[in-house]
Design a protein around this motif. Structure first.
Motif, PDB file in Angstrom:
ATOM      1  N   ALA A  95       0.817  -1.211   0.000  1.00  0.00           N
ATOM      2  CA  ALA A  95       0.000   0.000   0.000  1.00  0.00           C
ATOM      3  C   ALA A  95       0.851   1.263   0.000  1.00  0.00           C
ATOM      4  O   ALA A  95       0.346   2.341  -0.299  1.00  0.00           O
ATOM      5  CB  ALA A  95      -0.932   0.008   1.213  1.00  0.00           C
ATOM      6  N   ASP A  96       2.137   1.117   0.312  1.00  0.00           N
ATOM      7  CA  ASP A  96       2.983   2.297   0.485  1.00  0.00           C
ATOM      8  C   ASP A  96       4.302   2.150  -0.272  1.00  0.00           C
ATOM      9  O   ASP A  96       4.748   1.037  -0.541  1.00  0.00           O
ATOM     10  CB  ASP A  96       3.263   2.512   1.971  1.00  0.00           C
ATOM     11  N   PRO A  97       4.931   3.270  -0.610  1.00  0.00           N
ATOM     12  CA  PRO A  97       6.168   3.219  -1.393  1.00  0.00           C
ATOM     13  C   PRO A  97       7.366   2.639  -0.656  1.00  0.00           C
ATOM     14  O   PRO A  97       8.339   2.224  -1.274  1.00  0.00           O
ATOM     15  CB  PRO A  97       6.425   4.683  -1.774  1.00  0.00           C
ATOM     16  N   HIS A  98       7.288   2.574   0.664  1.00  0.00           N
ATOM     17  CA  HIS A  98       8.400   2.023   1.449  1.00  0.00           C
ATOM     18  C   HIS A  98       8.230   0.528   1.720  1.00  0.00           C
ATOM     19  O   HIS A  98       9.035  -0.077   2.421  1.00  0.00           O
ATOM     20  CB  HIS A  98       8.544   2.799   2.763  1.00  0.00           C
ATOM     21  N   PRO A 102       2.486  -4.984   3.256  1.00  0.00           N
ATOM     22  CA  PRO A 102       2.356  -5.998   2.198  1.00  0.00           C
ATOM     23  C   PRO A 102       0.922  -6.508   2.038  1.00  0.00           C
ATOM     24  O   PRO A 102       0.161  -6.601   3.006  1.00  0.00           O
ATOM     25  CB  PRO A 102       3.280  -7.121   2.674  1.00  0.00           C
ATOM     26  N   GLY A 103       0.581  -6.810   0.776  1.00  0.00           N
ATOM     27  CA  GLY A 103      -0.722  -7.385   0.478  1.00  0.00           C
ATOM     28  C   GLY A 103      -1.883  -6.435   0.628  1.00  0.00           C
ATOM     29  O   GLY A 103      -3.036  -6.859   0.636  1.00  0.00           O
ATOM     30  N   ARG A 104      -1.584  -5.152   0.733  1.00  0.00           N
ATOM     31  CA  ARG A 104      -2.636  -4.138   0.905  1.00  0.00           C
ATOM     32  C   ARG A 104      -2.531  -3.109  -0.206  1.00  0.00           C
ATOM     33  O   ARG A 104      -1.473  -2.917  -0.792  1.00  0.00           O
ATOM     34  CB  ARG A 104      -2.501  -3.463   2.267  1.00  0.00           C
ATOM     35  N   ILE A 105      -3.620  -2.438  -0.486  1.00  0.00           N
ATOM     36  CA  ILE A 105      -3.633  -1.329  -1.437  1.00  0.00           C
ATOM     37  C   ILE A 105      -3.930  -0.042  -0.679  1.00  0.00           C
ATOM     38  O   ILE A 105      -4.348  -0.079   0.477  1.00  0.00           O
ATOM     39  CB  ILE A 105      -4.681  -1.547  -2.561  1.00  0.00           C
ATOM     40  N   ASN A 106      -3.705   1.094  -1.336  1.00  0.00           N
ATOM     41  CA  ASN A 106      -4.075   2.370  -0.719  1.00  0.00           C
ATOM     42  C   ASN A 106      -5.304   2.931  -1.420  1.00  0.00           C
ATOM     43  O   ASN A 106      -5.708   2.427  -2.475  1.00  0.00           O
ATOM     44  CB  ASN A 106      -2.897   3.356  -0.745  1.00  0.00           C
ATOM     45  N   GLY A 110      -9.142   9.303  -3.597  1.00  0.00           N
ATOM     46  CA  GLY A 110     -10.393   8.725  -4.071  1.00  0.00           C
ATOM     47  C   GLY A 110     -10.212   7.568  -5.040  1.00  0.00           C
ATOM     48  O   GLY A 110     -11.189   7.096  -5.621  1.00  0.00           O
ATOM     49  N   GLY A 111      -8.994   7.107  -5.215  1.00  0.00           N
ATOM     50  CA  GLY A 111      -8.735   5.979  -6.104  1.00  0.00           C
ATOM     51  C   GLY A 111      -8.117   4.827  -5.349  1.00  0.00           C
ATOM     52  O   GLY A 111      -8.217   4.737  -4.121  1.00  0.00           O
ATOM     53  N   ARG A 112      -7.469   3.947  -6.088  1.00  0.00           N
ATOM     54  CA  ARG A 112      -6.778   2.808  -5.484  1.00  0.00           C
ATOM     55  C   ARG A 112      -5.365   2.763  -6.048  1.00  0.00           C
ATOM     56  O   ARG A 112      -5.137   3.155  -7.194  1.00  0.00           O
ATOM     57  CB  ARG A 112      -7.501   1.502  -5.795  1.00  0.00           C
ATOM     58  N   GLY A 113      -4.427   2.269  -5.237  1.00  0.00           N
ATOM     59  CA  GLY A 113      -3.048   2.195  -5.695  1.00  0.00           C
ATOM     60  C   GLY A 113      -2.283   1.101  -4.986  1.00  0.00           C
ATOM     61  O   GLY A 113      -2.680   0.625  -3.922  1.00  0.00           O
ATOM     62  N   ALA A 114      -1.173   0.713  -5.603  1.00  0.00           N
ATOM     63  CA  ALA A 114      -0.295  -0.293  -5.018  1.00  0.00           C
ATOM     64  C   ALA A 114       1.105  -0.126  -5.602  1.00  0.00           C
ATOM     65  O   ALA A 114       1.280   0.414  -6.700  1.00  0.00           O
ATOM     66  CB  ALA A 114      -0.816  -1.698  -5.301  1.00  0.00           C
ATOM     67  N   TYR A 115       2.084  -0.595  -4.843  1.00  0.00           N
ATOM     68  CA  TYR A 115       3.492  -0.542  -5.229  1.00  0.00           C
ATOM     69  C   TYR A 115       4.038  -1.967  -5.287  1.00  0.00           C
ATOM     70  O   TYR A 115       3.624  -2.821  -4.496  1.00  0.00           O
ATOM     71  CB  TYR A 115       4.306   0.246  -4.194  1.00  0.00           C
ATOM     72  N   PHE A 116       4.981  -2.194  -6.189  1.00  0.00           N
ATOM     73  CA  PHE A 116       5.627  -3.500  -6.289  1.00  0.00           C
ATOM     74  C   PHE A 116       6.985  -3.317  -6.967  1.00  0.00           C
ATOM     75  O   PHE A 116       7.217  -2.333  -7.673  1.00  0.00           O
ATOM     76  CB  PHE A 116       4.757  -4.493  -7.068  1.00  0.00           C
TER      77      PHE A 116
END
Length: 134
Positions: A95-98, A102-106, A110-116
């Motif tokens: 969910a976060d850039p750091h 894990p396994g979560r989105i942000n 008003g949207g959704r996001g994820a980092y990998f």
């Protein structure tokens, strides 16, 4: 230095993404985003994005890769499919850039996001809403 008014807008055309294996990295990102890598162009393997920008994967085997951050604005209706593709290839998203959630989105702006991470440790981001700018 003063800025000048231009008759046409400045646009990003392409950027180089350093990789230890350009095919592996281009295929990985294209798979997650639902795209197909283009034909090689000299030493580059492009992945063409929907807005005319290409990511040109370039192999660097003799030097360490310096991880960069690449953010992709994706259609909301494709976000869940992209998350499922990450799960299918065994890549953890965060969910976060750091990478502490894990396994979560942000749900920013008003949207959704994820980092990998991609195979070379580049911090990739998918988001359905652009960040709010002042």
């Amino acid at each position: 230095m003063p800025r000048t008014q231009q008759s046409t807008a400045v646009q990003l055309n392409h950027t180089v993404v350093h990789a230890t294996d350009r095919q592996l990295s281009a295929d990985f990102l294209a798979t997650i985003l639902g795209l197909v890598p283009g034909a090689p162009f000299g030493p580059f393997l492009p992945v063409d994005l929907g807005n005319g920008v290409t990511l040109d994967f370039y192999e660097m085997r003799d030097e360490p890769i310096q991880p960069q951050h690449y953010a992709f604005l994706v259609p909301d209706e494709q976000f869940d499919t992209m998350i499922a593709r990450l799960d299918a290839v065994g890549v953890t998203y965060y969910a976060d850039p750091h990478h502490t959630e894990p396994g979560r989105i942000n749900r920013l702006f008003g949207g959704r996001g994820a980092y990998f991470d991609d195979p070379d440790g580049h911090n990739m981001e998918i988001m359905t809403r652009p960040y709010a700018r002042p």
